[in-house]
Every structure is written in structure tokens, then in C-alpha cells.
Enzyme design. Structure first.
Site, PDB file in Angstrom:
ATOM      1  N   ASP A  11       0.892  -1.165   0.000  1.00  9.02           N
ATOM      2  CA  ASP A  11       0.000   0.000   0.000  1.00  9.02           C
ATOM      3  C   ASP A  11       0.927   1.210   0.000  1.00  9.02           C
ATOM      4  O   ASP A  11       1.629   1.459   0.971  1.00  9.02           O
ATOM      5  CB  ASP A  11      -0.871  -0.037   1.263  1.00  9.02           C
ATOM      6  CG  ASP A  11      -1.734   1.219   1.420  1.00  9.02           C
ATOM      7  OD1 ASP A  11      -1.535   2.193   0.663  1.00  9.02           O
ATOM      8  OD2 ASP A  11      -2.603   1.215   2.316  1.00  9.02           O
ATOM      9  N   GLY A 103      18.485  -5.958  -0.257  1.00 14.35           N
ATOM     10  CA  GLY A 103      18.617  -7.352  -0.669  1.00 14.35           C
ATOM     11  C   GLY A 103      17.325  -8.139  -0.820  1.00 14.35           C
ATOM     12  O   GLY A 103      17.237  -9.024  -1.660  1.00 14.35           O
ATOM     13  N   TYR A 228       1.639   0.463  14.735  1.00  8.12           N
ATOM     14  CA  TYR A 228       0.640   0.266  13.691  1.00  8.12           C
ATOM     15  C   TYR A 228       1.058   0.972  12.399  1.00  8.12           C
ATOM     16  O   TYR A 228       1.386   2.139  12.412  1.00  8.12           O
ATOM     17  CB  TYR A 228      -0.726   0.806  14.126  1.00  8.12           C
ATOM     18  CG  TYR A 228      -1.739   0.638  13.032  1.00  8.12           C
ATOM     19  CD1 TYR A 228      -2.125  -0.637  12.641  1.00  8.12           C
ATOM     20  CD2 TYR A 228      -2.271   1.727  12.357  1.00  8.12           C
ATOM     21  CE1 TYR A 228      -3.031  -0.831  11.626  1.00  8.12           C
ATOM     22  CE2 TYR A 228      -3.191   1.545  11.336  1.00  8.12           C
ATOM     23  CZ  TYR A 228      -3.558   0.264  10.974  1.00  8.12           C
ATOM     24  OH  TYR A 228      -4.443   0.087   9.952  1.00  8.12           O
ATOM     25  N   LYS A 231      -2.862  -2.614   7.931  1.00 10.18           N
ATOM     26  CA  LYS A 231      -3.025  -4.066   7.980  1.00 10.18           C
ATOM     27  C   LYS A 231      -2.171  -4.722   6.910  1.00 10.18           C
ATOM     28  O   LYS A 231      -1.780  -4.089   5.936  1.00 10.18           O
ATOM     29  CB  LYS A 231      -4.501  -4.419   7.796  1.00 10.18           C
ATOM     30  CG  LYS A 231      -5.261  -4.457   9.110  1.00 10.18           C
ATOM     31  CD  LYS A 231      -4.874  -5.672   9.946  1.00 10.18           C
ATOM     32  CE  LYS A 231      -5.486  -5.610  11.330  1.00 10.18           C
ATOM     33  NZ  LYS A 231      -4.843  -6.511  12.284  1.00 10.18           N
ATOM     34  N   ASP A 286     -14.661   1.798   6.291  1.00  7.94           N
ATOM     35  CA  ASP A 286     -13.399   1.350   5.670  1.00  7.94           C
ATOM     36  C   ASP A 286     -13.414  -0.152   5.385  1.00  7.94           C
ATOM     37  O   ASP A 286     -12.389  -0.841   5.522  1.00  7.94           O
ATOM     38  CB  ASP A 286     -12.185   1.697   6.546  1.00  7.94           C
ATOM     39  CG  ASP A 286     -11.870   3.189   6.555  1.00  7.94           C
ATOM     40  OD1 ASP A 286     -12.594   3.974   5.899  1.00  7.94           O
ATOM     41  OD2 ASP A 286     -10.891   3.574   7.231  1.00  7.94           O
TER      42      ASP A 286
END
Ligand code: F6R
Ligand code: MG
Ligand code: MG
Length: 365
Positions: A11, A103, A228, A231, A286
Site C-alpha cells: 500500500d 537485498g 501500527y 493491515k 473502511d
């Protein structure tokens, strides 16, 4: 011919809020990945989205954990973040947790599912992508697909599947892994994977041949960052047909809008709604959390497809059920079990509130 299928997602900015991806960001992703194909690094690719997540589906011959492939994904996310920043999209670059590539994108924020295999005469692949939920969301579907005869009749009546499948399970809190054989050890397996916030199915193997059957992304962003950061919005690759479950057996678990962690502020339980790519636009509170599935046939590594598998009308009831469950769960407001248990919530004010009122607690006896 050996081929590696890599699905790497992040995201890197939402439009509007966290509800969708902006077409310019997807176009930029497409441009970067197309160049890599032209340069010969990739055999083929498909760039798409699930909600606010940019999804890079790539085939190549560099093997799993290839630095070149991971760098391509990282650089693509960085370039797309520039576009997101220009448009002032919400949370531009939110899943890029490191300042520079080092990497392998694992542990740096993006989600990764990769598998290398020898392409069969007909290689059927289903790629699941979810938004507004965490990696444990695949536990129940993967169990049903590969171990539950009430879902997958092939386990009972198809000779090439009758031996069952083995499940690699990760304890993402202790960083340990264990393998269970199904059907022999399903009770032991279920003790763990029935607690999906901690134990997650990483991969599944065909027991007769040892062939890889499924692989999921099991990153937990919050554990990586220590705070946080959104997700996980996980992905999962499943091989289908022949010695693997049929397409209909692979999709069947999503006829149940199972309750998963995520939704608003990553702090609620809600139904996982099966939708088309177009409808992966979690907007109500949401959410509710979404799952999409793209189907491909591979031909010499070329991605023939996609077919948008969960767009089918036969999932209309599941969508309606998911909306009804969403109403029911929402009616609980800030109460559990709609709200997640204290230790699982991604947002909390508990430490501050507790500190503020600490002195007002009196002993009960
Ligand atoms: C859930 C999610 C959203 C956000 C919410 C607040 O995974 O992404 O529900 O948590 O919209 O977002 P911020 O804190 O970015 O304003
Ligand atoms: Mg977002
Ligand atoms: Mg997302």
C-alpha cells in the site's frame, strides 16, 4: 521448464482515504514492470490492485527471494510513491518501512508470496489478494481447500489427492515454523491455525509428490515496525487442477464470508466479502474486508489471463450475507467481539487513558 511466480504488494497510498488505488499509480507500476519485461528480467507480468494495495504479479526464472526481482518491486513501489505524493494521496509510501533496499523486501513492509515449480502441461493458478485484513485470513480457506472433504471432494474421490497435503505453519510471534500432515494430524493442526492472529499457514505441499501447492504472505507489518502501520492485506497463490484441488474447490471457501481481523483502523472483526477487482473498494466503515481472486493459465511462464474469478454471480449470496453480517457486527459499536481484543487492536488509547485514571482505581478488598 522451471518458473517462479512472485506476487509482491504494498500500500503506497490510497485514493480516497484507504478505499481504492489511483489509476495513475497503477499506470506507473505497469510502466516500471513493463520495462523489466522488455529488458528480459521478467517472462511476464500483470499489475493490478486490491483496494488501496498495488499488486505486482510477475513470472521469471530468477528463483525465490531473488535480489533482482525484489529490487524491481521495491524500486517500483518507490517510483509509485512519488506519483502518490504528487497527488497527495492518503498515506503515500505507508508500507515502505525502510529507507533503502537491502537485498530482500521481506521485513521491509511489502507483502510477498513466491513459488518456484516446474510448469505442468496445463498449469492453473489462482492468486488471492485481500484488503483490510491480516495474513491469518487465509488459514480457514487453505484448511478447507486442502484438508476438508466437505469442501474438497477430490480428497475423497480423486486418487491423485487421496494422500492429502502437508501444511507449513508459522508462529509469527516466536518466529518458528512447524509442519503438519493432513488428514492424520488435523486436530493438532487446528489447535494452532484456529488462532490466526499468531499462527499462519505459510505453505501447503502435495504429500504424494512433495510439490508446492500454495503459498501465502505471512508478514505482520505491526510486528515488523513495532507500531501500527496498516493491515497486512495479504496475498496467496494456489495451484489448481490435476493433483491439486479443482478451481471450484479452491474458490468454494469464499462462499462463506468468514469473520477476519481488520476493517476500520485494523481493530475490528468483520466479514471477508468476495468481490471482483472493480468492487475491491472498501468504503463502508473502511470495509468490510475484501478478497479478490485472479485466475491464470501459465504457458511457458506467460500469464494467460486473468479471469476475475470471484466476480461470478454464484458469489452474490456471499456478498449479500457479508453485508448482513456487516450490519450485525457494526451494531456492536465499540464492543468486542466486533472490536478486537485489547492486545490485537492496531489503534489503542489504553496506555494513555490508563495512565490518566490510574490514581482513581481503588482496591476491591
Ligand atoms: C484499516 C485502514 C483504515 C485506517 C483508517 C484511519 O486497515 O487502513 O481503516 O486505519 O482510515 O487511517 P489514518 O490513521 O491513516 O487516518
Ligand atoms: Mg491504506
Ligand atoms: Mg490495504
Amino acid at each position: 521448464m522451471n518458473i517462479t511466480l512472485s506476487v509482491i504488494k504494498a500500500d503506497i497510498g490510497g485514493y480516497v482515504g484507504h478505499s481504492e488505488s489511483h489509476p495513475d499509480v497503477i499506470a506507473k507500476g505497469e510502466e516500471c514492470i513493463a520495462k523489466a519485461k522488455k529488458d528480459g528480467l521478467l517472462v511476464d507480468y500483470h499489475v493490478t490492485k486490491c483496494g488501496d494495495d498495488l499488486q505486482l504479479i510477475m513470472t521469471h526464472q530468477q528463483g525465490e527471494n531473488s535480489e533482482k526481482i525484489h529490487k524491481l518491486a521495491w524500486d517500483t513501489f518507490v517510483d509509485c510513491t512519488e506519483v502518490a505524493k504528487k497527488l497527495k494521496l492518503h498515506g503515500a509510501g505507508q508500507d515502505l518501512l525502510a529507507d533503502a533496499f537491502s537485498g530482500n523486501v521481506k521485513g521491509m513492509g511489502p507483502g510477498v508470496a513466491e513459488m518456484e515449480f516446474e510448469e505442468r502441461v496445463a498449469e492453473t493458478i489462482i492468486i488471492f489478494m485481500a484488503d483490510k485484513t491480516s495474513s491469518g485470513a487465509w488459514n480457514m480457506p487453505l484448511y478447507k481447500i486442502f484438508a476438508d472433504p466437505f469442501n474438497t471432494i477430490g480428497l475423497v474421490i480423486a486418487d491423485n489427492m487421496h494422500q492429502g497435503f502437508s501444511f507449513e505453519v508459522q508462529d509469527i510471534k516466536e518466529h518458528k515454523q512447524i509442519t503438519f500432515n493432513a488428514p492424520d494430524e488435523i486436530y493438532d493442526l487446528l489447535v494452532f491455525i484456529g488462532a490466526p492472529s499468531r499462527f499462519m499457514i505459510k505453505s501447503v505441499y502435495h504429500r504424494g509428490s512433495g510439490e508446492i501447492a500454495a503459498v501465502s504472505s505471512t508478514q505482520r507489518l505491526a510486528l515488523i515496525a513495532g507500531r501500527y502501520v496498516g493491515k497486512d492485506d495479504p496475498v496467496c497463490i494456489v495451484r489448481s487442477q490435476g493433483q491439486f484441488p479443482a478451481v471450484g474447490e479452491v474458490l468454494e471457501p469464499f462462499a462463506l464470508p468468514l469473520l477476519v481481523e481488520g476493517w476500520m483502523r485494523g481493530s475490528h472483526h468483520g466479514p471477508l466479502m468476495p468481490v471482483s477487482i472493480k468492487d475491491s473498494t472498501p468504503t463502508r466503515f473502511d470495509g468490510p474486508p475484501r478478497v479478490v481472486a485472479l485466475g491464470f493459465q501459465l504457458s511457458g511462464g506467460k500469464l494467460v489471463g486473468p479471469r476475475d474469478m470471484l466476480a461470478d454471480k454464484s458469489f452474490d449470496n456471499a456478498r449479500q450475507q457479508a453485508s448482513d453480517i456487516a450490519d450485525f457486527m457494526r451494531a456492536h459499536g465499540p464492543f468486542e467481539p466486533h472490536r478486537l481484543p485489547l492486545e490485537e487492536m492496531e489503534y489503542t488509547t489504553m496506555p494513555q487513558v490508563m495512565k490518566k485514571v490510574e490514581g482513581r482505581f481503588v482496591d476491591l478488598d
